[in-house]
Write a protein that holds these residues in place. Structure first.
Motif, PDB file in Angstrom:
ATOM      1  N   LYS A 213      -4.214   6.723  -1.740  1.00  0.00           N
ATOM      2  CA  LYS A 213      -3.622   5.594  -2.459  1.00  0.00           C
ATOM      3  C   LYS A 213      -4.126   5.566  -3.898  1.00  0.00           C
ATOM      4  O   LYS A 213      -5.328   5.729  -4.149  1.00  0.00           O
ATOM      5  CB  LYS A 213      -3.962   4.276  -1.755  1.00  0.00           C
ATOM      6  CG  LYS A 213      -3.376   4.139  -0.360  1.00  0.00           C
ATOM      7  CD  LYS A 213      -3.792   2.826   0.268  1.00  0.00           C
ATOM      8  CE  LYS A 213      -3.201   2.652   1.661  1.00  0.00           C
ATOM      9  NZ  LYS A 213      -3.696   3.679   2.608  1.00  0.00           N
TER      10      LYS A 213
ATOM     11  N   ARG B  27      -5.588   0.409  -7.661  1.00  0.00           N
ATOM     12  CA  ARG B  27      -4.819  -0.754  -8.142  1.00  0.00           C
ATOM     13  C   ARG B  27      -5.238  -1.182  -9.545  1.00  0.00           C
ATOM     14  O   ARG B  27      -4.530  -1.938 -10.215  1.00  0.00           O
ATOM     15  CB  ARG B  27      -4.977  -1.934  -7.176  1.00  0.00           C
ATOM     16  CG  ARG B  27      -4.258  -1.739  -5.850  1.00  0.00           C
ATOM     17  CD  ARG B  27      -4.369  -2.967  -4.972  1.00  0.00           C
ATOM     18  NE  ARG B  27      -3.673  -2.796  -3.698  1.00  0.00           N
ATOM     19  CZ  ARG B  27      -2.398  -3.104  -3.471  1.00  0.00           C
ATOM     20  NH1 ARG B  27      -1.683  -3.622  -4.463  1.00  0.00           N
ATOM     21  NH2 ARG B  27      -1.845  -2.921  -2.300  1.00  0.00           N
ATOM     22  N   GLU B  28      -6.386  -0.739  -9.987  1.00  0.00           N
ATOM     23  CA  GLU B  28      -6.880  -1.089 -11.313  1.00  0.00           C
ATOM     24  C   GLU B  28      -7.138   0.184 -12.121  1.00  0.00           C
ATOM     25  O   GLU B  28      -7.336   1.259 -11.566  1.00  0.00           O
ATOM     26  CB  GLU B  28      -8.175  -1.903 -11.212  1.00  0.00           C
ATOM     27  CG  GLU B  28      -8.049  -3.201 -10.427  1.00  0.00           C
ATOM     28  CD  GLU B  28      -7.236  -4.244 -11.154  1.00  0.00           C
ATOM     29  OE1 GLU B  28      -7.134  -4.150 -12.402  1.00  0.00           O
ATOM     30  OE2 GLU B  28      -6.690  -5.154 -10.501  1.00  0.00           O
TER      31      GLU B  28
ATOM     32  N   LEU C  86       1.445   2.772  -3.313  1.00  0.00           N
ATOM     33  CA  LEU C  86       0.302   3.426  -3.950  1.00  0.00           C
ATOM     34  C   LEU C  86       0.244   4.912  -3.579  1.00  0.00           C
ATOM     35  O   LEU C  86      -0.067   5.763  -4.406  1.00  0.00           O
ATOM     36  CB  LEU C  86      -0.999   2.733  -3.550  1.00  0.00           C
ATOM     37  CG  LEU C  86      -1.083   1.244  -3.890  1.00  0.00           C
ATOM     38  CD1 LEU C  86      -2.409   0.666  -3.405  1.00  0.00           C
ATOM     39  CD2 LEU C  86      -0.932   1.010  -5.389  1.00  0.00           C
TER      40      LEU C  86
ATOM     41  N   ASP D 286       0.809  -1.223   0.000  1.00  0.00           N
ATOM     42  CA  ASP D 286       0.000   0.000   0.000  1.00  0.00           C
ATOM     43  C   ASP D 286       0.839   1.267   0.000  1.00  0.00           C
ATOM     44  O   ASP D 286       0.457   2.272  -0.597  1.00  0.00           O
ATOM     45  CB  ASP D 286      -0.925   0.015   1.226  1.00  0.00           C
ATOM     46  CG  ASP D 286      -2.135  -0.906   1.060  1.00  0.00           C
ATOM     47  OD1 ASP D 286      -2.334  -1.418  -0.057  1.00  0.00           O
ATOM     48  OD2 ASP D 286      -2.862  -1.108   2.045  1.00  0.00           O
TER      49      ASP D 286
ATOM     50  N   ILE E  49      -1.849  -0.358 -12.174  1.00  0.00           N
ATOM     51  CA  ILE E  49      -2.142   0.739 -11.249  1.00  0.00           C
ATOM     52  C   ILE E  49      -2.451   2.009 -12.038  1.00  0.00           C
ATOM     53  O   ILE E  49      -1.760   2.345 -13.003  1.00  0.00           O
ATOM     54  CB  ILE E  49      -0.957   0.980 -10.294  1.00  0.00           C
ATOM     55  CG1 ILE E  49      -0.705  -0.266  -9.443  1.00  0.00           C
ATOM     56  CG2 ILE E  49      -1.205   2.191  -9.400  1.00  0.00           C
ATOM     57  CD1 ILE E  49       0.543  -0.196  -8.591  1.00  0.00           C
TER      58      ILE E  49
END
Length: 310
Positions: free
Chosen positions: A154, A157-158, A20, A17, A51
């Motif tokens: 953050k 992630r996608e 991110l 994390d 990301i």
């Protein structure tokens, strides 16, 4: 456009994390490229490319990087800085181990634990244990920056579609050797990513009382367990529980401080928490100055009672 290289902290399987948050900070400087270094890290590189906001992922797959030794990673980063304007790393133990070495190899000043990006080379960062915020501007041609993860959202992630590119290894410098590691395993969430944290202080008196009072409350809440430096120094809990300037910097949704007076170095590590709840028998304890909710009384009575009502 400024090209920023972000070091990806991972466990060999997934991106952590803290990375991110570093990506979010880096995106404010310009185009974001990532560096994934390790051994057998193809899956990590593929995940990193997804990301949001990532343009390119550099992958250095070599046994020299298998254990993330800073002495081996730093020359790799320094070499890639020929085509990048800034290097960004999360201000974690590993990030703070690698970044200064990169700065030394590039002969530039490092800007540590930034809280915001104010311009192309201008940042804010905490000083005096977070009691003052300094605005600093770098005059170096290349930037080396570490990012306080709690200060930035953050990155998703996608949603990204970065390209993956292999880079040549700089090999093993032979300066250090990996001997072994002992990793504490816990079913509880890791402190820096926990949404709720229950921390205990020296007032608990012993490791047995810490386990008896703090742990049941944390289990009921599904919380991470933290501690003040005094509690760690007294041997109540391991060092990786420590929250504070010399421990972990956290910003959970809820932070419950039990028997913690609120020394400056502890406050520096948790005062960005969304809601702070303090339980202490001393109504003049400094912790109450930052707490949203305060309960004055004997923790050995109040905490079990609270746990029982949950």
């Amino acid at each position: 456009m400024t090209k920023t290289l972000v070091w990806v902290e991972h466990d060999g399987a997934a991106v952590k994390d803290a990375t991110l948050s570093a990506i979010t900070a880096a995106s404010k400087l310009g185009e974001v490229h990532l560096l994934v270094a390790g051994q057998g890290v193809g899956a990590v590189a593929d995940a990193a490319a997804k990301i949001a906001g990532v343009g390119k992922v550099h992958v250095a797959d070599d046994a020299a990087y298998a254990n993330g030794l800073a002495e081996n990673v730093a020359p790799l980063v320094a070499g890639l800085m020929d085509s990048h304007d800034a290097f960004v790393a999360p201000a974690t133990t590993s990030g703070k181990n690698i970044a200064p070495r990169v700065a030394a190899l590039l002969d530039v000043m490092q800007v540590s634990e930034i809280l915001s990006v104010e311009g192309p080379k201008t940042f804010t960062r905490p000083i005096y244990a977070g009691n003052a915020i300094a605005t600093v501007e770098s005059s170096d041609a290349k930037l080396v920056v570490t990012v306080r993860g709690t200060a930035f959202d953050k990155a998703a992630r996608e949603g990204g579609s970065g390209t993956v590119e292999a880079v040549a290894s700089t090999g093993d410098t032979g300066v250090t050797q990996f001997v072994g590691e002992e990793i504490a395993k816990s079913e509880r969430p890791e402190l820096t990513s926990a949404k709720i944290i229950v921390s205990g202080g020296r007032a608990l008196g012993s490791a047995e009382k810490f386990e008896e009072v703090i742990v049941p409350l944390a289990d009921k809440l599904g919380a991470g367990v933290g501690a003040s430096r005094a509690a760690v120094d007294a041997g109540y809990v391991p060092n990786d529980y420590q929250v504070g300037q010399t421990g972990k910097i956290v910003a959970p949704e809820v932070y419950i401080a039990v028997g913690i007076s609120g020394a400056i170095q502890h406050l520096a590590g948790m005062k960005d928490s969304k809601t702070i709840i303090a339980i202490n028998k001393d109504e003049d304890a400094p912790i109450f100055q930052v707490a949203d909710l305060g309960l004055v009384g004997d923790l050995f009575n109040l905490v079990p009672e609270l746990t029982g009502k949950l």
